[in-house]
Scaffold this active site. Structure first.
Site, short mmCIF file in Angstrom:
data_model
loop_
_atom_site.label_atom_id
_atom_site.label_comp_id
_atom_site.label_asym_id
_atom_site.label_seq_id
_atom_site.Cartn_x
_atom_site.Cartn_y
_atom_site.Cartn_z
N SER A 41 -2.06 -3.40 -51.70
CA SER A 41 -2.66 -2.79 -50.44
C SER A 41 -4.17 -2.51 -50.82
O SER A 41 -5.10 -3.56 -51.12
CB SER A 41 -1.97 -1.66 -49.90
OG SER A 41 -2.32 -1.24 -48.78
N ASP A 93 2.84 -8.91 -42.11
CA ASP A 93 2.39 -7.39 -42.74
C ASP A 93 1.69 -6.66 -41.77
O ASP A 93 0.77 -7.31 -41.03
CB ASP A 93 1.72 -7.77 -44.10
CG ASP A 93 1.32 -6.44 -44.84
OD1 ASP A 93 1.56 -5.27 -44.29
OD2 ASP A 93 1.17 -6.54 -46.25
N HIS A 118 5.39 -4.43 -46.73
CA HIS A 118 4.21 -4.31 -47.36
C HIS A 118 4.41 -4.18 -48.97
O HIS A 118 5.40 -3.26 -49.24
CB HIS A 118 3.55 -2.89 -46.90
CG HIS A 118 2.11 -2.71 -47.31
ND1 HIS A 118 1.23 -3.89 -47.08
CD2 HIS A 118 1.70 -1.93 -47.75
CE1 HIS A 118 -0.12 -3.25 -47.29
NE2 HIS A 118 0.36 -2.02 -47.95
#
Length: 554
Positions: free
Chosen positions: A242, A466, A495
């Site tokens: 991320s 996502d 994710h």
């Protein structure tokens, strides 16, 4: 605060990640000594480039004094802890210093198999990586092969946790509930939210000293290089999830010759046109898409949950729940804002699908306790509340410092009003979370242009659906990192997918880490297994906790 709630706090209300005060383009030629881009030497950042070289040299000499971990660091037996000292301001490397908390679990394969350290960042900005080394003593099956070759290393980035933590508000006040519905009914509601954002932004300036302006992604990347040196590694092995992918991308731009292995999982779009305002607008669209995926799954398992037999019926029940909580907060503390804080974990992670559905189903059957415990604050958890506000403070500081945000309210109002019409699930909540950047009391900088050829190909991994880091972000970074390879998980949307079981991905991660190999061309993998329904809230929550991979900070 229960662990699942803490994970959601760490995973956030959203944002694809972000970061910097003095976000400056540091020439790669200066950063890694290659001399390949001399034309950039006139750009700002030369002082920081020299400063990081000095700091890294000091760290290499000092190393890390590994000791038994403090009890409150959340580590397992066999994990060691220590500190790495870095400059507060890399332009003044001999000035004020701060300490970064680091930990490690040693590789399991012995000296003949060891390839160095694998450093991890879970996202944020504001996420702590200190729990990553636990994967070795826990014998996480997806990571046993990599563990034979690498020490697993985690750290708290600057401003986070044990690393000179920052705060923008009293944590106990910050977690109080119920909060106002993020979806405004009037101009007065919007004005009230703007006022709260201004108070939080001002609190950031008032409660933190010189560190606040140094909370940037480029500085986090420089810290990463100093940690590399302290670990005794000539080049960096890095796994970023991320926001950690943006940290990795900035590192690749600043230190392209220092990369040995780098995996970016669930990629933030690094375009200077996207960081950070448009990244968040893109999320609003992607979260709606994944929310619709989850509603379809709930409807398919109506025999288990009894929420609705079609996605439309599930949506109607959600709106009914929101309206009920707005009129009379559930348990006195769960209003629409708190509901969203819990329910958004379903679009984030497949592992939360059954948990959210089971908690909701229990409520519809007359048991509101699981919902209150999952979505409401725990005022007795002082440490957890402090950590949550700290994560939010770091998120705010880094994203607001890193790039220029629209300063006029009309732009925010226009864009979010338009998006809310078609993508109502998260749009206004996301807007208010980021609005402190519209009134940020410090200088905002131009985002760093990412275009690098690294010393070893970077491996990118991205799911097409996502929500938190939409798929185009992976494609964009792939274009900008010459020689990189992209693994696409098609028709999937969880994710942080390197921690999920999908042999098509898992075997390539192992091959990359152990042998340095990538496929001759990009690869598309089938999706991982769809979650199985679990009726019991307790069992579903336990399952979600076991699989949780916090990634973003609220």
């Amino acid at each position: 605060m229960n662990r699942r709630k803490a994970a959601i706090a760490a995973a956030g209300t959203i944002a694809a990640g972000a970061l910097t005060a003095g976000l400056i383009s540091v020439p790669s030629a200066l950063a890694d000594g290659s001399g390949s881009r001399a034309q950039q030497t006139e750009r700002s950042g030369a002082a920081e480039a020299r400063g990081v070289q000095q700091a890294a040299a000091r760290a290499a000499r000092a190393g890390v004094d590994w000791k038994e971990c403090p009890a409150d660091w959340g580590t397992k037996k066999g994990v060691e802890c220590g500190w790495v000292t870095v400059p507060l301001d890399y332009a003044k490397p001999n000035g004020k210093q701060i300490r970064l908390a680091v930990d490690r679990a040693r590789s399991t394969g012995g000296k003949e198999k060891r390839q160095g350290s694998l450093v991890y960042n879970p996202g944020g900005p504001g996420g702590s990586g200190l729990r990553f080394p636990n994967r070795i003593p826990d014998k996480n099956p997806l990571w046993t092969k990599a563990a034979t070759a690498y020490d697993f290393v985690g750290f708290d980035p600057r401003g986070v946790g044990h690393s000179a933590p920052i705060s923008c508000a009293d944590p106990q006040e910050w977690v109080k509930a119920p909060k106002a519905d993020p979806v405004p009914d009037s101009e007065a509601d919007k004005l009230a939210q703007r006022k709260l954002a201004k108070e939080y932004a001002d609190g950031c300036k008032e409660r933190n000293g010189a560190l606040l302006a140094q909370m940037t992604t480029p500085n986090a990347a420089r810290d990463l290089d100093v940690i590399r040196a302290a670990l005794g590694d000539k080049k960096l092995n890095f796994l970023g999830v991320s926001y950690g992918t943006y940290m990795g991308a900035v590192y690749a731009e600043l230190f392209p010759g220092h990369i040995r292995r780098m995996i970016t999982d669930s990629v933030v779009n690094p375009s200077t046109k996207k960081i950070w305002y448009d990244v968040n607008l893109d999320q609003d669209v992607a979260f709606q898409t994944r929310w619709d995926d989850w509603k379809k799954w709930v409807a398919e398992h109506d025999d288990v949950y009894g929420i609705g037999s079609t996605p439309e019926k599930v949506e109607a029940k959600w709106r009914e729940l929101r309206a009920t909580a707005k009129k009379d907060p559930i348990g006195g503390v769960v209003g629409p804002s708190e509901l969203l804080g819990f329910f958004q974990s379903a679009p984030y992670y497949d592992s939360a699908w059954a948990e959210v559905a089971a908690v909701w189903s229990a409520y519809l059957n007359g048991d509101e306790k699981p919902l209150v415990e999952a979505a409401g604050p725990d005022m007795s958890d002082v440490a957890g509340n402090k950590a949550s506000e700290n994560g939010n403070a770091v998120y705010t500081a880094v994203e607001c410092n890193d790039a220029k945000w629209p300063r006029d309210w009309k732009t925010w109002d226009r864009d979010n009003t338009r998006l809310h019409e078609k993508y109502p699930f998260l749009t206004w909540s996301n807007a208010w979370m980021n609005y402190p950047c519209a009134v940020w009391p410090l200088k905002q900088h131009d985002a760093l242009e990412i275009r690098a050829k690294t010393s070893h190909p970077v491996l990118l991994i991205q799911a097409t659906r996502d929500a938190a880091t939409p798929y185009p972000g992976g494609v964009e970074l792939h274009k900008r990192l010459k020689g990189s390879r992209l693994i696409t998980e098609k028709d999937a949307g969880s994710h942080g997918i390197t921690n999920l079981e999908n042999p098509c991905i898992n075997k390539r991660v192992d091959a990359y880490l152990l042998k340095g190999t990538v496929d001759s061309k990009d690869v598309t993998c089938a999706p991982h297994a769809t979650p199985e329904p679990v009726k019991s809230p307790a069992k579903a929550t336990a399952k979600a906790e076991a699989a949780a991979v916090p990634a973003l900070t609220p």
